[in-house]
Each structure stands twice: as C-alpha cells, then as structure tokens.
Write a protein that holds these residues in place. Structure first.
Motif, PDB file in Angstrom:
ATOM      1  N   ASP A  62     -11.313   0.087   3.392  1.00  0.00           N
ATOM      2  CA  ASP A  62     -10.660   0.094   4.701  1.00  0.00           C
ATOM      3  C   ASP A  62      -9.648   1.216   4.848  1.00  0.00           C
ATOM      4  O   ASP A  62      -9.393   1.697   5.948  1.00  0.00           O
ATOM      5  CB  ASP A  62      -9.901  -1.226   4.928  1.00  0.00           C
ATOM      6  N   HIS A  63      -9.015   1.581   3.738  1.00  0.00           N
ATOM      7  CA  HIS A  63      -7.917   2.541   3.840  1.00  0.00           C
ATOM      8  C   HIS A  63      -7.740   3.224   2.494  1.00  0.00           C
ATOM      9  O   HIS A  63      -8.167   2.680   1.462  1.00  0.00           O
ATOM     10  CB  HIS A  63      -6.623   1.816   4.245  1.00  0.00           C
ATOM     11  N   CYS A  80      -1.037   3.091   8.842  1.00  0.00           N
ATOM     12  CA  CYS A  80      -1.644   1.992   8.080  1.00  0.00           C
ATOM     13  C   CYS A  80      -1.307   0.642   8.732  1.00  0.00           C
ATOM     14  O   CYS A  80      -2.165  -0.229   8.866  1.00  0.00           O
ATOM     15  CB  CYS A  80      -1.153   2.044   6.634  1.00  0.00           C
ATOM     16  N   LYS A 134      -7.188  -4.620  12.593  1.00  0.00           N
ATOM     17  CA  LYS A 134      -8.160  -5.416  11.827  1.00  0.00           C
ATOM     18  C   LYS A 134      -7.819  -6.905  11.936  1.00  0.00           C
ATOM     19  O   LYS A 134      -8.704  -7.746  12.082  1.00  0.00           O
ATOM     20  CB  LYS A 134      -8.177  -4.972  10.361  1.00  0.00           C
ATOM     21  N   TRP A 135      -6.534  -7.200  11.882  1.00  0.00           N
ATOM     22  CA  TRP A 135      -6.088  -8.594  11.997  1.00  0.00           C
ATOM     23  C   TRP A 135      -6.516  -9.166  13.358  1.00  0.00           C
ATOM     24  O   TRP A 135      -6.949 -10.312  13.463  1.00  0.00           O
ATOM     25  CB  TRP A 135      -4.573  -8.640  11.831  1.00  0.00           C
ATOM     26  N   LYS A 137      -3.452   0.079  11.691  1.00  0.00           N
ATOM     27  CA  LYS A 137      -4.805  -0.322  11.282  1.00  0.00           C
ATOM     28  C   LYS A 137      -4.830  -1.791  10.849  1.00  0.00           C
ATOM     29  O   LYS A 137      -5.763  -2.525  11.162  1.00  0.00           O
ATOM     30  CB  LYS A 137      -5.318   0.587  10.149  1.00  0.00           C
ATOM     31  N   ILE A 138      -3.786  -2.228  10.146  1.00  0.00           N
ATOM     32  CA  ILE A 138      -3.695  -3.640   9.748  1.00  0.00           C
ATOM     33  C   ILE A 138      -3.709  -4.522  10.994  1.00  0.00           C
ATOM     34  O   ILE A 138      -4.445  -5.516  11.078  1.00  0.00           O
ATOM     35  CB  ILE A 138      -2.422  -3.899   8.905  1.00  0.00           C
ATOM     36  N   PHE A 144       0.879  -1.183   0.000  1.00  0.00           N
ATOM     37  CA  PHE A 144       0.000   0.000   0.000  1.00  0.00           C
ATOM     38  C   PHE A 144       0.908   1.222   0.000  1.00  0.00           C
ATOM     39  O   PHE A 144       1.829   1.312   0.819  1.00  0.00           O
ATOM     40  CB  PHE A 144      -0.887   0.024   1.259  1.00  0.00           C
ATOM     41  N   ASP A 177      -2.273  -9.578   5.252  1.00  0.00           N
ATOM     42  CA  ASP A 177      -2.851  -8.775   4.163  1.00  0.00           C
ATOM     43  C   ASP A 177      -4.372  -8.747   4.303  1.00  0.00           C
ATOM     44  O   ASP A 177      -5.085  -9.441   3.583  1.00  0.00           O
ATOM     45  CB  ASP A 177      -2.412  -9.423   2.835  1.00  0.00           C
ATOM     46  N   VAL A 178      -4.876  -7.938   5.250  1.00  0.00           N
ATOM     47  CA  VAL A 178      -6.293  -8.004   5.617  1.00  0.00           C
ATOM     48  C   VAL A 178      -7.119  -6.803   5.158  1.00  0.00           C
ATOM     49  O   VAL A 178      -8.328  -6.793   5.345  1.00  0.00           O
ATOM     50  CB  VAL A 178      -6.456  -8.158   7.151  1.00  0.00           C
ATOM     51  N   LEU A 179      -6.479  -5.792   4.584  1.00  0.00           N
ATOM     52  CA  LEU A 179      -7.249  -4.601   4.204  1.00  0.00           C
ATOM     53  C   LEU A 179      -8.041  -4.874   2.929  1.00  0.00           C
ATOM     54  O   LEU A 179      -7.530  -5.488   1.979  1.00  0.00           O
ATOM     55  CB  LEU A 179      -6.323  -3.394   4.023  1.00  0.00           C
ATOM     56  N   GLU A 180      -9.269  -4.383   2.929  1.00  0.00           N
ATOM     57  CA  GLU A 180     -10.172  -4.585   1.779  1.00  0.00           C
ATOM     58  C   GLU A 180     -10.614  -3.227   1.256  1.00  0.00           C
ATOM     59  O   GLU A 180     -10.430  -2.208   1.941  1.00  0.00           O
ATOM     60  CB  GLU A 180     -11.409  -5.356   2.241  1.00  0.00           C
TER      61      GLU A 180
END
Ligand code: PLP
Length: 413
Positions: free
Chosen positions: A283-284, A119, A126-127, A122-123, A108, A277-280
């Motif tokens: 999300d960001h 970022c 979320k993880w 945030k990962i 990203f 690698d969890v952002l969709e």
C-alpha cells in the motif's frame, strides 16, 4: 547606510551565485551560516547570532548537539542505509520510543512532514473504503499548512500555493480554524476524517483551544470519522507537552511528525492507532524512510527529549520569553500581541515591520522568522538557556527599534 537589510559584499556574491545555480523557491535572508552550537549560529563573517528559528522548529536540541552528533557518528560507522526490505534495530527502537511518547499504535517512517501527511491522507482514504462505503473527503482548517506535495497542498488549501499547480487533488473541505461548530457542520457522510494542526505554525502561530480539540474528537467518534493531527511543527515537546494535543487530554487516531524528530536530520513519521492501522504490504513505501542513520538519530532525540524533560523546559522558557517580549511592548516597542504555547510563539507587530525587523535582527545578532508583514515567529531550540532568552529579547528590542525608525516618515522639513 541603513543597518537593517544592508547587504555586505560577501552576501552580494552569494546572491549572484544563487541567481545562477539555485531555483528561486526561497526568499533568503542575506547571511551565510557556517556553523552552530546550541542556540548560537555563526555566519561567514564570524558574527554570532542567537537562532530563534532553529531550522524552523527543527533543531530541538540546538545546533551540533552532542546527542545528534554521537548518534550520527556511531551509526554512520555501523550501517547507514539498507532499504525497508530488512529489519534494522534503530527503526524498531525509534518506533517504540515514539509510541511510548504518544499513544498505542504502529509507526510508518518517511523523510518529511509532507510525506507524513501524504501517508495520513492515504490511510484516511483506505479507511473510508473499508469502513465508510468509500467516503473519502477530509475536513481541514483554513490557514493550515500540511506540505508541498499535490495532496498536502490541497489539504493546505491556500490559493496562492495551489493555483499555479492546477488541477488540484480533490477531497478537502476547509472550515474556520478553532471552530468545532464549523467542523460539526462539515463532517457529513462524505467526510471520513478531520485533519488539523493543534497549533498552526505557518499561518503565524494560532493555538486551537483545548475545548475545541476535545469537541472535534467527540465529533469524530460520534460520526465514525478519523481524527488526524499534524504535529509536524507543534510536536517533540515544543508546546510544553511532548505532543500539543496532550494539553487537551485527547488522543488522535493518526498523528504526523517530522521537523524536530531528527533534531536536524531529515525524518518523518506517521503513528496510527489500531483503529486506523489499515495499510498492508504494497500500500505504501519509502526508500529512505526510517533508514538506520536517520532512525538512530530520531531514537536518540526522542530519548533526550524524554530524559531531559524538554517539554517542561519549553514550558518554562516559553513563559519567560513571552513575558520578556511583553516587556518590550511595555517599553513602547511596536508589539500588539504575543501568542502561542511553550516555545512556539508569534510576536504580532503594530505595523508592516516584520521583514525589516528580521533584517535588523541579523545586524544585532538575533535570527527571527518573519511571516507575512506583521508577524515574527520564534521557535528556538528547546535547550535555550534563561540567559539566552533574555539576550535574544534584548537584541530583538534593538532590531524592532531600528525597524520602527526606518519605517517612520522623515521629519517635516
Ligand atoms: N505540517 C506542518 C504543520 C508544517 O509546519 C510543515 C512545514 O512547515 C509541514 C507539514 C511540511 O513539512 P516538510 O517541509 O517537512 O514537508
């Protein structure tokens, strides 16, 4: 008139203008820099300085590098900005090169180190929601520096930066740097990640032991936590390897990058391994992140660091620099220690001389970065030549002599 710190009429005028128009967030050195080439910057009075700071570990290819200029000029003539609503070739190229230099994963892009760490945080959160029942706390190190946004300041955890901006973002536990046992004690069910710099920069250059980093990697695996490495300052070849964590033979789950990535053009990045690698979509995001202009430069810089083997050059020149600095100590100058790795070195002074030495350095034509009262940080371009290393150390020796003389008590009457 004292040599160190004497303000010229020109720089007094600058200070007045700053006073009037700029917020007072920086303690600036009294010099107006107007152009640069390689390791040399030239001030408004035409004096040349060897730049051992390089934009604080940013200008890895030196000032006005032909590589950076060519990428900027050709991309500026083609496509500068599009937003991330569309594909652009430079961003795809830069991501591919970044992955090839580090570990398998996806990238990203953003604009700065703080944004990259924001970022990464945030990962981790979320993880934690997806894999760890909502655990969200992160283990960080004392002395860390991760940026100036509210979350990265909380991860930084230093009272002097944080207190004026309370209430602070919650969720960060600080333990001693380079202490795997302390990480082991803190990394409980509430903690979802460890975020550390393999080499701390802002605290005055402290290298984490390779064994410590390996043990922290194991702990993260054993306890199902993410290892996030902040390579904003230590990366891009500066430590003598492309990424400082490569000295330890491990890979993180998430790595944050900025500073040297654009060789002077603002760009940051986060590289996440598949596990993290969890952002969709949604999300960001980042309007300017990975713009064609910045990404084209980053791709060119990454290629150049790789093809010219600048990590190896940093290792060699770094050793030369360390030896030469220790030579100053042997000559009786007030140096206690030289620490760091590659071209990320700190000179620890015997006495509160750092500010005077940096000012005296301007007089003698060498730019160094004082940290606190006793440390000088040296993070020059990775393209510095052997001759420039010797000359910078000679000039620094003169500056240290001046600083020590200025600080010495006057002779008894
Ligand atoms: N992380 C580290 C290790 C840094 O050294 C810095 C800046 O010095 C940052 C993050 C913040 O980067 P930026 O100033 O680009 O936001």
């Amino acid at each position: 008139m004292s040599t160190a710190g004497a303000l010229t009429a020109a720089s007094e005028a600058l200070a007045e203008q700053e006073q009037r128009y700029l917020m007072h967030t920086y303690a600036r050195q009294p010099v107006l820099l107007v152009r640069g080439s390689g390791t040399v910057v030239v001030d408004a009075e035409g004096r040349e300085h060897l730049d051992m700071v390089a934009g604080i570990a940013v200008n890895v290819l030196g000032h006005s590098s032909p590589v950076v200029r060519a990428a900027l000029e050709s991309q500026a003539a083609t496509l500068v900005h599009t937003s991330n609503l569309y594909y652009t070739r430079p961003q795809l190229d830069a991501a591919q090169l970044l992955v090839a230099s580090a570990f398998a994963g996806r990238v990203f892009f953003c604009n700065s180190g703080a944004e990259a760490n924001e970022c990464a945080i945030k990962i981790a959160r979320k993880w934690g929601r997806l894999h760890r029942d909502g655990a969200h706390r992160i283990v960080c190190a004392q002395g860390a520096f991760h940026g100036r946004t509210l979350a990265t300041l909380a991860a930084t955890g230093q009272a002097r930066y944080l207190e004026p901006f309370a209430p602070t973002v919650d969720g960060f536990t600080h333990v001693a740097f380079d202490d795997a046992d302390a990480v082991a004690a803190a990394l409980d069910v509430d903690h979802v990640a460890v975020l550390v710099e393999p080499i701390q920069g802002e605290s005055g250059i402290h290298v984490m032991g390779d064994g410590t980093l390996r043990r922290i990697r194991e702990l993260c695996d054993e306890r199902d936590a993410l290892l996030i490495l902040d390579e904003v300052q230590s990366g891009m070849g500066r430590s003598g390897r492309f990424w400082a964590h490569q000295h330890a033979g491990i890979t993180p789950d998430v790595m944050t990058v900025a500073k040297g990535l654009g060789g002077g053009v603002p760009i940051g990045a986060v590289l996440a391994a598949p596990r993290a690698d969890v952002l969709e979509p949604g999300d960001h995001g980042c309007t300017f992140g990975g713009s064609p202009l910045a990404a084209a430069v980053a791709a060119a810089v990454l290629r150049s660091v790789l093809e010219d083997d600048l990590p190896e050059a940093a290792a060699r020149r770094g050793e030369q620099l360390r030896e030469a600095l220790l030579g100053l100590r042997d000559d009786g100058l007030p140096i206690i220690e030289v620490r760091g790795r590659g071209l990320m070195l700190a000179v620890v002074l015997d006495g509160d001389l750092a500010q005077q030495a940096a000012r005296a350095g301007l007089h003698h034509g060498v730019i160094v970065n004082p940290i606190g009262t006793r440390v000088l940080r040296l993070v020059p371009p990775l393209t510095i030549t052997a001759g420039e290393v010797d000359e910078a150390v000679r000039r620094l020796g003169l500056a240290l002599r001046d600083a020590a003389t200025e600080a010495a008590p006057p002779p008894a009457p």
